[in-house]
Enzyme design. Structure first.
Site, PDB file in Angstrom:
ATOM      1  N   ASP A 174      -1.178  -7.440  -5.094  1.00 20.08           N
ATOM      2  CA  ASP A 174      -2.484  -7.104  -4.553  1.00 20.08           C
ATOM      3  C   ASP A 174      -2.542  -8.046  -3.283  1.00 20.08           C
ATOM      4  OD1 ASP A 174      -5.122  -7.389  -4.017  1.00 20.08           O
ATOM      5  OD2 ASP A 174      -5.856  -8.046  -5.758  1.00 20.08           O
ATOM      6  N   ILE A 175      -2.931  -7.321  -2.129  1.00 16.64           N
ATOM      7  CA  ILE A 175      -2.744  -8.151  -0.707  1.00 16.64           C
ATOM      8  C   ILE A 175      -3.706  -9.166  -0.850  1.00 16.64           C
ATOM      9  CG2 ILE A 175      -4.173  -6.652   0.309  1.00 16.64           C
ATOM     10  CD1 ILE A 175      -1.470  -8.336   1.760  1.00 16.64           C
TER      11      ILE A 175
ATOM     12  N   GLY B 241       0.001   5.228  -1.308  1.00 14.10           N
ATOM     13  CA  GLY B 241      -0.815   5.876  -0.576  1.00 14.10           C
ATOM     14  C   GLY B 241      -0.492   7.261   0.097  1.00 14.10           C
ATOM     15  N   GLN B 242      -1.216   7.614   1.057  1.00 14.43           N
ATOM     16  CA  GLN B 242      -0.935   8.968   1.976  1.00 14.43           C
ATOM     17  C   GLN B 242       0.286   8.428   2.777  1.00 14.43           C
ATOM     18  OE1 GLN B 242      -3.803  10.635   4.556  1.00 14.43           O
ATOM     19  NE2 GLN B 242      -2.713  12.468   4.628  1.00 14.43           N
TER      20      GLN B 242
ATOM     21  N   ASP C 193       2.099  -1.791  -4.301  1.00 14.51           N
ATOM     22  CA  ASP C 193       0.892  -1.338  -4.225  1.00 14.51           C
ATOM     23  C   ASP C 193      -0.131  -2.186  -5.270  1.00 14.51           C
ATOM     24  OD1 ASP C 193      -0.196   1.451  -3.094  1.00 14.51           O
ATOM     25  OD2 ASP C 193      -1.448   0.703  -4.905  1.00 14.51           O
ATOM     26  N   ILE C 194      -1.366  -2.149  -5.256  1.00 12.41           N
ATOM     27  CA  ILE C 194      -2.068  -2.769  -6.442  1.00 12.41           C
ATOM     28  C   ILE C 194      -2.016  -1.956  -7.581  1.00 12.41           C
ATOM     29  CG2 ILE C 194      -4.383  -1.488  -5.723  1.00 12.41           C
ATOM     30  CD1 ILE C 194      -5.663  -4.236  -6.051  1.00 12.41           C
TER      31      ILE C 194
ATOM     32  N   GLY D 294       0.895  -1.262  -0.015  1.00  9.97           N
ATOM     33  CA  GLY D 294      -0.147   0.064   0.049  1.00  9.97           C
ATOM     34  C   GLY D 294       0.811   1.202   0.032  1.00  9.97           C
TER      35      GLY D 294
ATOM     36  N   LYS E 263     -10.794  -2.406  12.305  1.00  9.22           N
ATOM     37  CA  LYS E 263      -9.810  -2.155  13.197  1.00  9.22           C
ATOM     38  C   LYS E 263      -9.747  -2.663  14.364  1.00  9.22           C
ATOM     39  CE  LYS E 263      -7.445   0.548  10.066  1.00  9.22           C
ATOM     40  NZ  LYS E 263      -6.265  -0.140   9.319  1.00  9.22           N
TER      41      LYS E 263
ATOM     42  N   TYR F  92     -15.352   0.423   9.139  1.00  7.52           N
ATOM     43  CA  TYR F  92     -13.927   0.642   9.398  1.00  7.52           C
ATOM     44  C   TYR F  92     -13.429   0.442  10.680  1.00  7.52           C
ATOM     45  CZ  TYR F  92      -9.451   3.402   9.118  1.00  7.52           C
ATOM     46  OH  TYR F  92      -8.267   3.967   9.146  1.00  7.52           O
TER      47      TYR F  92
HETATM   48  P1  NAD Z   1      -4.478   5.383   1.254  1.00  7.59           P
HETATM   49  O1  NAD Z   1      -5.843   5.024   0.908  1.00  7.59           O
HETATM   50  O2  NAD Z   1      -3.992   6.573   1.187  1.00  7.59           O
HETATM   51  O3  NAD Z   1      -3.476   4.365   0.720  1.00  7.59           O
HETATM   52  C1  NAD Z   1      -3.772   2.845   0.698  1.00  7.59           C
HETATM   53  C2  NAD Z   1      -3.103   2.525  -0.319  1.00  7.59           C
HETATM   54  O4  NAD Z   1      -3.077   1.013  -0.319  1.00  7.59           O
HETATM   55  C3  NAD Z   1      -3.284   2.993  -1.864  1.00  7.59           C
HETATM   56  O5  NAD Z   1      -2.127   3.277  -2.450  1.00  7.59           O
HETATM   57  C4  NAD Z   1      -3.969   1.755  -2.383  1.00  7.59           C
HETATM   58  O6  NAD Z   1      -3.756   1.843  -3.913  1.00  7.59           O
HETATM   59  C5  NAD Z   1      -3.308   0.688  -1.785  1.00  7.59           C
HETATM   60  N1  NAD Z   1      -4.199  -0.446  -1.815  1.00  7.59           N
HETATM   61  C6  NAD Z   1      -5.677  -0.717  -2.078  1.00  7.59           C
HETATM   62  N2  NAD Z   1      -6.129  -2.008  -2.079  1.00  7.59           N
HETATM   63  C7  NAD Z   1      -4.832  -2.774  -2.400  1.00  7.59           C
HETATM   64  C8  NAD Z   1      -4.697  -4.118  -2.278  1.00  7.59           C
HETATM   65  N3  NAD Z   1      -5.718  -5.161  -2.546  1.00  7.59           N
HETATM   66  N4  NAD Z   1      -3.224  -4.520  -2.536  1.00  7.59           N
HETATM   67  C9  NAD Z   1      -2.323  -3.717  -2.360  1.00  7.59           C
HETATM   68  N5  NAD Z   1      -2.335  -2.383  -2.214  1.00  7.59           N
HETATM   69  C10 NAD Z   1      -3.773  -1.822  -2.027  1.00  7.59           C
HETATM   70  O7  NAD Z   1      -4.516   4.962   2.829  1.00  7.59           O
HETATM   71  P2  NAD Z   1      -3.547   5.766   3.797  1.00  7.59           P
HETATM   72  O8  NAD Z   1      -4.126   6.850   4.432  1.00  7.59           O
HETATM   73  O9  NAD Z   1      -2.151   5.929   3.536  1.00  7.59           O
HETATM   74  O10 NAD Z   1      -3.780   4.561   5.236  1.00  7.59           O
HETATM   75  C11 NAD Z   1      -2.585   3.241   5.196  1.00  7.59           C
HETATM   76  C12 NAD Z   1      -3.198   2.641   6.403  1.00  7.59           C
HETATM   77  O11 NAD Z   1      -3.282   3.668   7.782  1.00  7.59           O
HETATM   78  C13 NAD Z   1      -4.606   2.205   6.475  1.00  7.59           C
HETATM   79  O12 NAD Z   1      -4.440   0.745   7.028  1.00  7.59           O
HETATM   80  C14 NAD Z   1      -5.449   3.290   7.317  1.00  7.59           C
HETATM   81  O13 NAD Z   1      -6.486   2.619   7.848  1.00  7.59           O
HETATM   82  C15 NAD Z   1      -4.514   3.466   8.220  1.00  7.59           C
HETATM   83  N6  NAD Z   1      -4.743   4.781   8.972  1.00  7.59           N
HETATM   84  C16 NAD Z   1      -4.661   5.960   8.156  1.00  7.59           C
HETATM   85  C17 NAD Z   1      -4.939   7.258   8.505  1.00  7.59           C
HETATM   86  C18 NAD Z   1      -4.898   8.517   7.895  1.00  7.59           C
HETATM   87  O14 NAD Z   1      -5.527   9.564   8.351  1.00  7.59           O
HETATM   88  N7  NAD Z   1      -4.438   8.488   6.651  1.00  7.59           N
HETATM   89  C19 NAD Z   1      -5.534   7.123   9.907  1.00  7.59           C
HETATM   90  C20 NAD Z   1      -5.587   5.965  10.648  1.00  7.59           C
HETATM   91  C21 NAD Z   1      -5.281   4.856  10.094  1.00  7.59           C
HETATM   92  N1  SER Z   2      -7.939   9.355   8.798  1.00  9.32           N
HETATM   93  C1  SER Z   2      -8.940   8.040   8.940  1.00  9.32           C
HETATM   94  C2  SER Z   2     -10.392   8.134   8.339  1.00  9.32           C
HETATM   95  O1  SER Z   2     -10.606   9.335   8.515  1.00  9.32           O
HETATM   96  C3  SER Z   2      -8.836   7.594  10.563  1.00  9.32           C
HETATM   97  O2  SER Z   2      -8.410   6.370  10.630  1.00  9.32           O
HETATM   98  O3  SER Z   2     -10.462   7.222   8.049  1.00  9.32           O
END
Ligand code: NAD
Ligand code: SER
Length: 337
Positions: A77-78, A36-37, A59-60, A33, A171, A167
């Protein structure tokens, strides 16, 4: 690396440097992943600390994100359990950061798929660690594990947890499984309950806290923002620099310091949309905001206002660097709209 260098003081300088080299070569990290962000910035930090070849981004999406082309990238792909197992075993991966998931707002629109994606990938990785293929795992949880019956202010580590979103339920279940695999199978799993994360390098992917990123782009252009949460909705938030530092520090901490194997509370700052807007106005006086709450309001209303992270502070020395004021300055300096 510095810790290794400092710990083996009975060795001479050359021997200690050799030890660091061996450590670097033994460590093979896979970030799932990575596009992502969080993943984009995490890969950059891991490569900065351990070398470009140390960390495989995956990443996917089949294209390597532009910022990550200095090191290896693989499309994975996970949900493809056998493909992921084969890759990790064949490549002698030692650590996985599992970031692929659906976030809160997107998950509410597709609960069945969200449950599947958020849970099945976790089991694939936990089982690989149980079988001895992985030394360490990082898996992120979220403030979404809390619910409307949780104490809202300075939410403690151990408290009532009755999440009302798919969600949050995924978690919370994930946390329970992480602790179970740690206790029953000795898996070295480490986790953080991230608050809403604020960053400018890579766009957020469908969360309820995304407004607090989008607002900076709209503040710069066109200077007006329509917020999907009410003005007085307080949520726990964190600047990405802090989140990445916390993640790598947690993963590099000695195993005996990690007392919590479900997930650690972590606190950065907290604010309401009105407070954030007023901080932005100090830099852009003409900025304006209106509030048009949508389905994400109910999600936000079920989450805490602020978080008590004293366990993370005590166990592995966590301390935040960014308050709201400092975070806003950094964001406005760096966002290109
Ligand atoms: P994001 O959505 O920005 O990135 C997720 C990435 O996973 C994407 O690049 C997507 O293409 C990839 N992905 C989706 N399906 C996939 C698959 N089947 N196989 C491989 N890759 C795949 O999410 P993020 O904000 O970077 O969050 C990452 C983790 O952190 C998540 O578990 C999220 O729940 C957790 N999290 C994020 C936040 C936040 O504010 N960003 C807060 C709390 C928890
Ligand atoms: N930033 C995340 C959301 O809003 C919190 O896990 O989903």
């Amino acid at each position: 690396m510095l810790k290794i260098y400092l710990r083996y003081t009975h060795l001479d300088k050359k021997e200690r440097l050799n030890l660091c080299q061996i450590y670097i070569h033994m460590k093979k990290v896979l970030v799932i992943g990575a596009g992502g962000q969080i993943g984009t910035e995490l890969v950059l930090e891991l490569r900065k600390r351990f070398g470009n070849q140390s960390t495989i981004a995956s990443d996917i999406k089949d294209e390597c994100p532009k910022l990550l082309t200095e090191g290896p990238f693989v499309q994975l792909d996970i949900m493809d359990k056998e493909g992921v197992r084969k890759f990790i075993i064949d490549q002698n991966v030692t650590e996985v950061y599992l970031l692929a998931a659906l976030l809160s707002a997107t998950a509410e629109k597709n609960p069945d798929f969200a449950w599947k994606l958020n849970m099945e990938g976790l089991f694939t990785i936990l089982d690989l660690a149980k079988e001895g293929y992985l030394k360490k795992i990082f898996w992120p949880s979220s403030i979404a594990v809390f619910g409307p019956t949780t104490p809202r202010e300075r939410t403690p580590q151990y408290t009532i947890m009755e999440p009302t979103t798919v969600y949050g339920i995924s978690k919370q279940a994930g946390e329970r499984w992480c602790e179970y695999y740690a206790n029953k199978h000795g898996v070295d799993i480490r986790s953080i309950r991230y608050p809403g994360l604020i960053s400018y390098t890579s766009a957020p992917g469908g969360g309820t806290t995304d407004y607090a990123v989008d607002i900076f782009y709209k503040a710069k252009n066109p200077g007006h923002f329509e917020c999907f949460l009410k003005e007085d909705t307080r949520l726990p938030m964190m600047y990405m620099d802090d989140a990445i530092r916390a993640t790598v520090d947690l993963m590099e901490a000695p195993a005996e310091n990690i007392k919590i194997r479900s997930s650690y509370n972590l606190s950065g700052c907290d604010f309401t949309p009105a407070e954030l807007a007023s901080e932005i106005k100090k830099h852009i006086p003409t900025f304006s905001i209106v509030y048009k709450p949508d389905f994400r309001q109910a999600i936000a209303d079920s989450w805490p206002d602020s978080i008590d992270d004293s366990h993370a502070q005590q166990d592995w020395g966590w301390k935040t660097n960014f308050d709201t004021e400092k975070m806003v300055s950094e964001m406005l300096e760096n966002v290109v709209a």
